[in-house]
Design an enzyme around this catalytic site. Sequence first.
Site, PDB file in Angstrom:
ATOM      1  N   GLU A 164      64.267  11.475  21.585  1.00 40.99           N
ATOM      2  CA  GLU A 164      64.355  10.671  20.359  1.00 40.99           C
ATOM      3  C   GLU A 164      63.740  11.365  19.152  1.00 40.99           C
ATOM      4  OE1 GLU A 164      63.730   9.262  23.310  1.00 40.99           O
ATOM      5  OE2 GLU A 164      65.275   7.723  23.494  1.00 40.99           O
ATOM      6  N   HIS A 179      60.131  -2.796  26.991  1.00 39.13           N
ATOM      7  CA  HIS A 179      61.545  -2.854  26.580  1.00 39.13           C
ATOM      8  C   HIS A 179      61.879  -4.141  25.832  1.00 39.13           C
ATOM      9  CE1 HIS A 179      62.008   0.503  29.239  1.00 39.13           C
ATOM     10  NE2 HIS A 179      63.316   0.501  29.200  1.00 39.13           N
TER      11      HIS A 179
END
Lengths: 348, 325
Positions: free
Chosen positions: B60, B129
Site C-alpha cells: 500500500e 478490518h
Amino acid sequence: MAVKKAAPAKTTRKTQASKFSKETYIKWYKDMLMIRRFEEKISQLYIQQKFGGFLHVYIGQEAIAAGTVSACKKGDKHITAYRDHGHPIALGTDPKNLMAELYGKATGCSKGKGGSMHFFDKERGFYGGHGIVGAQIPMGAGIAFAEQYNETGNVCFCSFGDGAARQGALHETFNMAMVWKLPVIFIIENNNYAMGTSVERTTNVTDMSKMGDSYEMPSFVVDGMKPEAVHEAIEEAAERARKGNGPTLLDIRTYRYKGHSMSDPQKYRSKDEVSEWQDKDPIDHVLSVIKEKKYMTQKQIDTVEAETKQTVLDAVKFAEDSPFPDKEELYNDVYQQKDYPYIKEYLA
Amino acid sequence: MKTVQYREALREAMSEEMRTDSSVFLLGEEVAEYNGAYKVSQGMLDEFGAKRVIDTPIAELGFTGIAVGAAMNGLRPIVEFMTWNFAILAADQIINSAAKMLQMSGGQIGCPIVFRGGNGTAGQLGATHSQSFEAFYAHVPGLKVVTPSTPYDAKGLLKAAIRDNDPVLVLESEKMYGDKGEIPEGEYIIPIGVADIKRKGTDVTVVSFGKIIKEAHKAAEALEKEGISVEIIDLRSVRPIDYGTVVNSVKKTNRCVVVEESWPIASIASEIAYHVQNYAFDYLDAPVKRVMQSDTPFPFSPPLMAEALPNVARIIAAIKATMYK
C-alpha cells in the site's frame, strides 16, 4: 565508468577525463562552487538566527548534483530529500529565490511555504525537496511512471540518503519499478551516516549496491567525489531507462563534511575521517583538472570565485529586502479549488 | 432512470471518466485480472487494457506513493484500497505527501488523485478490518472526503472526485456494494461539499452519512407511525462539511441527533455538535445527542457486534430524548 560491486569507492575504476569537454569542467566548477559558497553563507546566517527551521547542508556531496545535472536531458525530472540545496542550484534556479525561501519570503522558490527542506522548481524539473525520510522514493518512481505512461522518453532521478534506504518504501518501490520497468534512476547519496548512525550500525549488508539484487535491478557503486564518475554512471543508467529497460540503482559513495543538520555535534566520527574525505574534495579535483589542462587562467578562476561570492551576497540582500507573504497566503495553495470553504469562525 | 448496484455506479463513474480523459487510470490490488476484490472494476481491464487498469503487489505505501508521484507529474490516478483499514500503511503518502504537496511547493505541484475503497464495519471481520476513517481524514487540510450512501450519490460523487484537481478520498462500504438504487441514464455530477436532505421532517434533525444512515432511515419510518417527523440530512461530504444545511434544518426543528459509525472522541458528530451549538444555540430546545459506535476496538462475536454498533433502538431513544419523551 561505473563498476558493478566494486567495494570501496576509492577503488572504483578511474574515469576517462578526456571524455569531458572544457565547458563541462567549467560548468561543474561553477555549479559546485556556487553550492559550496551558498551553503557556507547560509550556515553563517543560520547561526546568526537570520532564519529558522532545519538546515541540512550538502557540502562535500556537490559532485553528485553537478554530475547528475550535466548528464541529464531537458524534460528529465529530479526529486530528492531534505538536503536539497544542491540540485536546484545545479539545475539553474536563481540563488536569490532559494535564499528567499530560507527566509520564508514571498519571493522564495516555494513562495516561502516550504523552507530549506522543501525547495521546488517545477519549470526546471525539480520536484522537491521532501522532509519525510524516504517518501520521495515511491514518489520518484511515480513521476517516472507518468513519463512512461505519456511515452516522453524522459527519466526521473530519485535521490535519497543511506538512511532513507532503510525504509520499507524502498523495497516496495524497487519491486514495482522493476515489474513495470519504470524509467527511474535510484541514487543513494551514500555519505555513510543516517544522522549519527553509520551504515555499519544499521545493516548486515554494508555494500548498499546489493540492495538492488533482490529485484535483479542493475546496481553499481560510483565514486561520488568525482563528477566524471557520477556523470558516466548517470548517463548509462538514464540510457537504459530511456530504452525501456527500467531502473538502475547507483550507490554513490560520498561524504558530508558538516553535521547532519546545524545542531549536530558529530561525536560519531573522527576529525581524521572527515579530513581524509576532504582530501578528495570534488571542487579541488575539478579545479586541478582545469589548471592542468589550462581550461581557465588564474585570473578567470579568481573571477569565478569573486562572481560566485557576489551572487551569494546579492541573494542575501534580495532575500532580506523581499516581503513576507501576505496573511491571505495562509489560505492560498492548500486547494486548487479557489473557493474552498475554510472554517474561519475562530479567527473572528 | 435505471436501477444499478452501488458497485456498478462506481464502475460507471470510473469508466465514463476514463473514456473522456486519457490521463485517468486505476490501480490497486486485484483491480485488473481478478476484476476487483469486490467486483467494482469488473470488465474494466477488458475495456481499457493493462496500461490503465493496473494490478499492484500488496504494497500500500509503495503503490500509493507511486500514484502520488504520477499525480504530481500530470496524471489523474484512481487508487483502489481493498479496504481503508489497509490504507493505514499508506497514510504517510496520503497525509504527508498528497495533502501537502500544493502548499509546500508554493502552488507549483498539485496532486489530482482519488483514493477509494471500503470503509467501516463489514461483518465479522474483527477489529483491524472494521474501522471508519471519516473523522481521521476529515481532520487533514488539503484533502477532501466524501461518503456516498446510495448508488446515485456514489456515481455522482466519484465523478466529481475524479474531475477534482485536489486529492479526494471516497469512503465506500463492502456492505453497500450490492445495494440497488436508481440513477439517471445520462451523465451527472454531484458537487463535493453539498449535503442532501434525504428525508424532510419537522420535529428533529438527524445528521448522518455513509452506510449507517440506513439505520436512521429505519428509525425515522418507525417514528413516523408515532407521529414524530424526522428530517434526515446526509452530509455526503465530511471535508468540506455543509454546515449551512445542518444549521438551517436545526433552526427549523430545534433538535439535533448525529448518527455515526465510528468512535466518539474527535468525531464528525462532535464537530457537528460544536457548530450547531455555536450557530443555532438560541434555537435549540434540547442538547445535541449522538449515537456512536462503542468506544472500543470493534468486536468479533455477534452479540458484542450488536452491542457495539449504532442501531434503530438507540437512534429512536436519542431522538425521543431530544423531545423529552
